[in-house]
Design a protein around this motif. Sequence first.
Motif, PDB file in Angstrom:
ATOM      1  N   ARG A 266       0.829  -1.212   0.000  1.00 30.79           N
ATOM      2  CA  ARG A 266       0.000   0.000   0.000  1.00 30.79           C
ATOM      3  C   ARG A 266       0.863   1.262   0.000  1.00 30.79           C
TER       4      ARG A 266
ATOM      5  N   ILE B 292       2.342   4.059  -1.449  1.00 34.69           N
ATOM      6  CA  ILE B 292       2.229   4.822  -2.700  1.00 34.69           C
ATOM      7  C   ILE B 292       3.531   5.550  -3.005  1.00 34.69           C
TER       8      ILE B 292
ATOM      9  N   ARG C 212       5.772   5.479  -6.469  1.00 39.73           N
ATOM     10  CA  ARG C 212       6.256   6.693  -7.143  1.00 39.73           C
ATOM     11  C   ARG C 212       7.770   6.652  -7.367  1.00 39.73           C
TER      12      ARG C 212
ATOM     13  N   TRP D  94      -6.534  10.085  -0.101  1.00 41.48           N
ATOM     14  CA  TRP D  94      -5.364   9.209   0.102  1.00 41.48           C
ATOM     15  C   TRP D  94      -4.368   9.242  -1.053  1.00 41.48           C
ATOM     16  N   TRP D  95      -4.822   9.524  -2.261  1.00 44.68           N
ATOM     17  CA  TRP D  95      -4.039   9.419  -3.486  1.00 44.68           C
ATOM     18  C   TRP D  95      -3.145  10.629  -3.739  1.00 44.68           C
ATOM     19  N   ASP D  96      -3.259  11.669  -2.920  1.00 46.30           N
ATOM     20  CA  ASP D  96      -2.675  12.976  -3.249  1.00 46.30           C
ATOM     21  C   ASP D  96      -1.202  13.037  -2.840  1.00 46.30           C
ATOM     22  N   ALA D  97      -0.335  13.309  -3.807  1.00 49.04           N
ATOM     23  CA  ALA D  97       1.106  13.383  -3.525  1.00 49.04           C
ATOM     24  C   ALA D  97       1.441  14.498  -2.546  1.00 49.04           C
TER      25      ALA D  97
ATOM     26  N   TRP E  67     -10.375   2.551   0.493  1.00 52.01           N
ATOM     27  CA  TRP E  67     -10.660   2.599  -0.956  1.00 52.01           C
ATOM     28  C   TRP E  67     -10.629   1.167  -1.475  1.00 52.01           C
TER      29      TRP E  67
ATOM     30  N   ASP F 295      -2.984   3.212   2.796  1.00 52.99           N
ATOM     31  CA  ASP F 295      -1.945   3.045   3.809  1.00 52.99           C
ATOM     32  C   ASP F 295      -2.257   4.041   4.925  1.00 52.99           C
TER      33      ASP F 295
END
Lengths: 273, 273
Positions: free
Chosen positions: A111, A113, A117, B182-185, B206, B227
Amino acid sequence: MTVLDRLSLNQATVKRLGVPGAVDLCARHGIAAIGLWREPVAELGVKEAAAVVRAAGLRVSSLCRGGFFTHADPAARTAAIADNKAAIAEAAELGTGALVLVSGGLVPGSRDIGLARRMIADAIAELVPVAQAHGVRLGIEALHPMFAADRCVITRLGEALDLAAGFPGDAVGVVADTYHIWWDAALASDIARARGRIVSYQVCDWTLPLPADPLLGRGHVGDGYIDFPPISAAVAAAGYAGDIEVEIFNETVWGAPPDETAATVTKRFPLAF
Amino acid sequence: MTVLDRLSLNQATVKRLGVPGAVDLCARHGIAAIGLWREPVAELGVKEAAAVVRAAGLRVSSLCRGGFFTHADPAARTAAIADNKAAIAEAAELGTGALVLVSGGLVPGSRDIGLARRMIADAIAELVPVAQAHGVRLGIEALHPMFAADRCVITRLGEALDLAAGFPGDAVGVVADTYHIWWDAALASDIARARGRIVSYQVCDWTLPLPADPLLGRGHVGDGYIDFPPISAAVAAAGYAGDIEVEIFNETVWGAPPDETAATVTKRFPLAF
């Protein structure tokens, strides 16, 4: 020159035609450029596909796609790099300077991310010299955040740009696709700072409701919610003067007669400006 | 004190129970706080709902929800403001200092996302003195970008924060819901700069595939791709020490026996830290 001279039909919009059919469709409708996909190109053979496009006098605006760099298994990662090197060579052979990258989702079983990246950045670094040697630019595409888990952890144009900025501009840039980025409050400022880095600009509309497969929810320009003219103006102001692709994944569009689709694409395209 | 002492069950997670049933469920499972929704509160009556919660000794972590500020029709806009003022008063009567705002999508008939954003800012400005008078903070919730067209044009925590920053901190803050952000850098840096502005922290996962109604795709903590620990740690480091809600919209969860849902929520909650 009118905007229509810059229209490119991404062949995914007429998915059921092969390369010769899509090329022929463009020629019949006065569309001067085409965006190609690797799978149909491979069906025909790269050399033959390049010849078909050349014979029709079309420009190739981009090749879709490279990417999918996020693998837990080192062998899978090695294979992905090799496949991307092949894609770069194919792009060069097809006569386009743009390879679109869909970078990959979370690493299977993880998980993290940030790990995904970093893996993407490492892979791009490895591809840079190959891209430079072939005169092809890698276009990092930000995908809509609803695809972050399974397809692409790069979710905003600004993020794609930050990633691209770490590499030479002749090798790495960004792809701006309205469908994926229209909602972003930072969009105008991110496009402005993308000057010199825009490898491809793609337009299609955000429609509702989302279909069962959210990959297929795209609409013709004007069928949905996106305010295209300010986005197109910002892209132009940032210096992008290349072809503009219409790329629509949609079962209904795929089921329509290709000539009808091409006519609608051509008719709606000016509404994006 | 353990993390479980900060668990709050948002009543949307057990949508088919009314306020008394949800309150009773919390009491039986040792959950010390509840997030309420206006519709079930109205069914019982605000005064009676407040009494039921008080009698059970529960804290009310938030009231959902105000917002929906984006209207073309001035009368609809006036009605929305009046409704939000009522929601603020209800929050105060229920004993919570947090009113969650889902701000609204594009203005009907318009694709101008900037107009929608300005309309939201104007509405919040009008509500600030009312919020202050009642000791209630408005929590601007960033919703996932897939809801931008129809529910909420505020799509990132950072955007919510930029909007909140224009107003006094005792009146306006942000809601951080893992599902949406959650997906935002930029998430870690945005949470860090949210210090003093976090009105509510909500957790749910999600999951994929997205269901036919994308509003209902949320999962129990641990069932999906998020995460949580780094996000929870960042929220704690930003000084948020309040209740943490589990809010799950999911037909399968709604169809499960509420005691089973409460048990799963309680068991999974520590995995978020």
